[in-house]
Design a protein around this motif. Structure first.
Motif, mmCIF file in Angstrom:
data_model
loop_
_atom_site.group_PDB
_atom_site.id
_atom_site.type_symbol
_atom_site.label_atom_id
_atom_site.label_comp_id
_atom_site.label_asym_id
_atom_site.label_seq_id
_atom_site.Cartn_x
_atom_site.Cartn_y
_atom_site.Cartn_z
ATOM 1 N N ILE A 208 33.054 41.025 41.666
ATOM 2 C CA ILE A 208 32.212 42.096 42.213
ATOM 3 C C ILE A 208 32.997 42.952 43.196
ATOM 4 O O ILE A 208 32.966 44.189 43.127
ATOM 5 C CB ILE A 208 30.966 41.508 42.902
ATOM 6 C CG1 ILE A 208 30.028 40.855 41.885
ATOM 7 C CG2 ILE A 208 30.216 42.603 43.676
ATOM 8 C CD1 ILE A 208 28.828 40.168 42.501
ATOM 9 N N GLU A 209 33.715 42.320 44.095
ATOM 10 C CA GLU A 209 34.383 43.072 45.163
ATOM 11 C C GLU A 209 35.641 43.787 44.687
ATOM 12 O O GLU A 209 35.974 44.865 45.182
ATOM 13 C CB GLU A 209 34.732 42.134 46.310
ATOM 14 C CG GLU A 209 33.518 41.667 47.090
ATOM 15 C CD GLU A 209 33.903 40.987 48.385
ATOM 16 O OE1 GLU A 209 34.018 41.680 49.413
ATOM 17 O OE2 GLU A 209 34.103 39.758 48.363
ATOM 18 N N GLN A 210 36.357 43.173 43.747
ATOM 19 C CA GLN A 210 37.625 43.750 43.287
ATOM 20 C C GLN A 210 37.692 43.744 41.754
ATOM 21 O O GLN A 210 38.609 43.177 41.157
ATOM 22 C CB GLN A 210 38.807 42.962 43.863
ATOM 23 C CG GLN A 210 38.887 42.943 45.369
ATOM 24 C CD GLN A 210 39.248 44.304 45.964
ATOM 25 O OE1 GLN A 210 39.578 45.252 45.249
ATOM 26 N NE2 GLN A 210 39.191 44.411 47.282
ATOM 27 N N PRO A 211 36.753 44.408 41.084
ATOM 28 C CA PRO A 211 36.729 44.345 39.617
ATOM 29 C C PRO A 211 37.964 44.949 38.959
ATOM 30 O O PRO A 211 38.425 44.444 37.929
ATOM 31 C CB PRO A 211 35.463 45.114 39.237
ATOM 32 C CG PRO A 211 35.206 46.023 40.405
ATOM 33 C CD PRO A 211 35.654 45.238 41.605
ATOM 34 N N ASP A 212 38.500 46.019 39.546
ATOM 35 C CA ASP A 212 39.675 46.649 38.942
ATOM 36 C C ASP A 212 40.884 45.720 38.994
ATOM 37 O O ASP A 212 41.639 45.615 38.015
ATOM 38 C CB ASP A 212 40.002 47.964 39.651
ATOM 39 C CG ASP A 212 38.942 49.035 39.449
ATOM 40 O OD1 ASP A 212 38.076 48.851 38.574
ATOM 41 O OD2 ASP A 212 38.976 50.039 40.179
ATOM 42 N N ILE A 213 41.064 45.044 40.119
ATOM 43 C CA ILE A 213 42.193 44.125 40.243
ATOM 44 C C ILE A 213 42.007 42.927 39.316
ATOM 45 O O ILE A 213 42.932 42.518 38.606
ATOM 46 C CB ILE A 213 42.370 43.665 41.700
ATOM 47 C CG1 ILE A 213 42.709 44.851 42.601
ATOM 48 C CG2 ILE A 213 43.457 42.598 41.802
ATOM 49 C CD1 ILE A 213 42.780 44.497 44.084
ATOM 50 N N VAL A 214 40.796 42.365 39.313
ATOM 51 C CA VAL A 214 40.525 41.221 38.430
ATOM 52 C C VAL A 214 40.764 41.603 36.978
ATOM 53 O O VAL A 214 41.419 40.871 36.219
ATOM 54 C CB VAL A 214 39.092 40.699 38.644
ATOM 55 C CG1 VAL A 214 38.714 39.673 37.571
ATOM 56 C CG2 VAL A 214 38.951 40.081 40.030
ATOM 57 N N ALA A 215 40.258 42.756 36.565
ATOM 58 C CA ALA A 215 40.443 43.185 35.180
ATOM 59 C C ALA A 215 41.918 43.396 34.850
ATOM 60 O O ALA A 215 42.375 43.021 33.764
ATOM 61 C CB ALA A 215 39.654 44.462 34.915
#
Length: 265
Positions: free
Chosen positions: A244-251
């Motif tokens: 939720i907080e860092q979706p771009d990094i996780v993706a």
């Protein structure tokens, strides 16, 4: 909306992305539903077949009587994948969903393409805490638990930066059926996969938020070190729900990981 009958239960699921893309199935955390993965899937669905579902007792899926076990959740996932004719999935999970991913890989070594384990440890480590949470829900309901849950979900600055989102996610927790929450608390209370993680041969990516109190980076790193083919990445400025907080990094970390798997194409 899509629904399937799995193990006698109605399970709600959603599929995004190309049908012929590499299949990734996402398991959600305690007290949430499949929507916590929205930001991650938005980044991946152009290239991957992304399957999300509400585990039993959560979202629009059925809520059978408590208690549940990690094996119950794993069997539900396996049944959904069988019904969708998905033979070699990448299994991604966060929090209790990460334990489901670990257990699925341990149970299905020949058909698990890879696993992505987010903000998870292999055992509860604090079985008494889970029983206390069960007792609290039985006595007071879900609303009183919601604020405490969100304090562990997010980095300290999230509430100030995203007040509307914070309250929205609080509503999500408060509206989970108490029986479903208690059922999965029991699964967490009774789960210990520390004896099997060393046997999981599937490629694994372990992610955790830098502010995660439930699965601190040092514990997640130790879990990755104990797995034969795992790598570890710490997600900056995130608590327990890094998706939720860092979706771009996780993706981006998921994409890099899958591109590094020889048979992922």
């Amino acid at each position: 909306m899509s629904f399937a009958t799995i193990n006698g239960l109605t399970i709600h699921y959603r599929v995004d992305g190309p049908a012929d893309g590499l299949p990734i199935v996402f398991a959600n955390s305690l007290g949430s539903d499949h929507r916590i993965w929205d930001g991650v899937v938005a980044n991946l669905a152009g290239d991957f077949c992304c399957i999300r579902y509400d585990k039993r007792g959560h979202g629009l899926s059925d809520c059978p009587p408590a208690p549940y076990s990690i094996q119950d959740h794993t069997d539900d996932l396996g049944g959904l994948l069988n019904q969708l004719d998905i033979e070699r999935p990448v299994v991604a999970g966060i929090s209790i969903g990460g334990k489901i991913a670990l257990n699925f890989a341990a149970n299905n070594p020949d058909t698990t393409r890879a696993i992505i384990v987010c903000d998870t440890t292999p055992g509860s480590g604090q079985s008494g805490r889970w029983q206390e949470r069960i007792d609290a829900v039985n006595l007071q309901g879900m609303a009183t638990l919601a604020n405490t849950a969100l304090e562990r979900w997010f980095a300290p600055s999230f509430r100030e930066r995203e007040p509307a989102a914070w309250h929205g996610y609080r509503n999500m927790v408060a509206r989970v059926p108490p029986e479903g929450y208690i059922g999965s608390c029991a699964a967490l209370r009774d789960c210990d996969l520390s004896g099997v993680i060393g046997q999981i041969e599937a490629p694994a990516l372990v992610l955790t938020g830098s502010f995660d109190q439930s699965a601190p980076p040092e514990q997640a790193q130790a879990m990755a070190n104990a797995m034969p083919n795992a790598s570890f990445v710490e997600i900056p400025d995130a608590g327990h729900l890094s998706c939720i907080e860092q979706p771009d990094i996780v993706a981006s970390k998921i994409r890099e990981f899958l591109e590094g798997i020889a048979d992922a194409r």
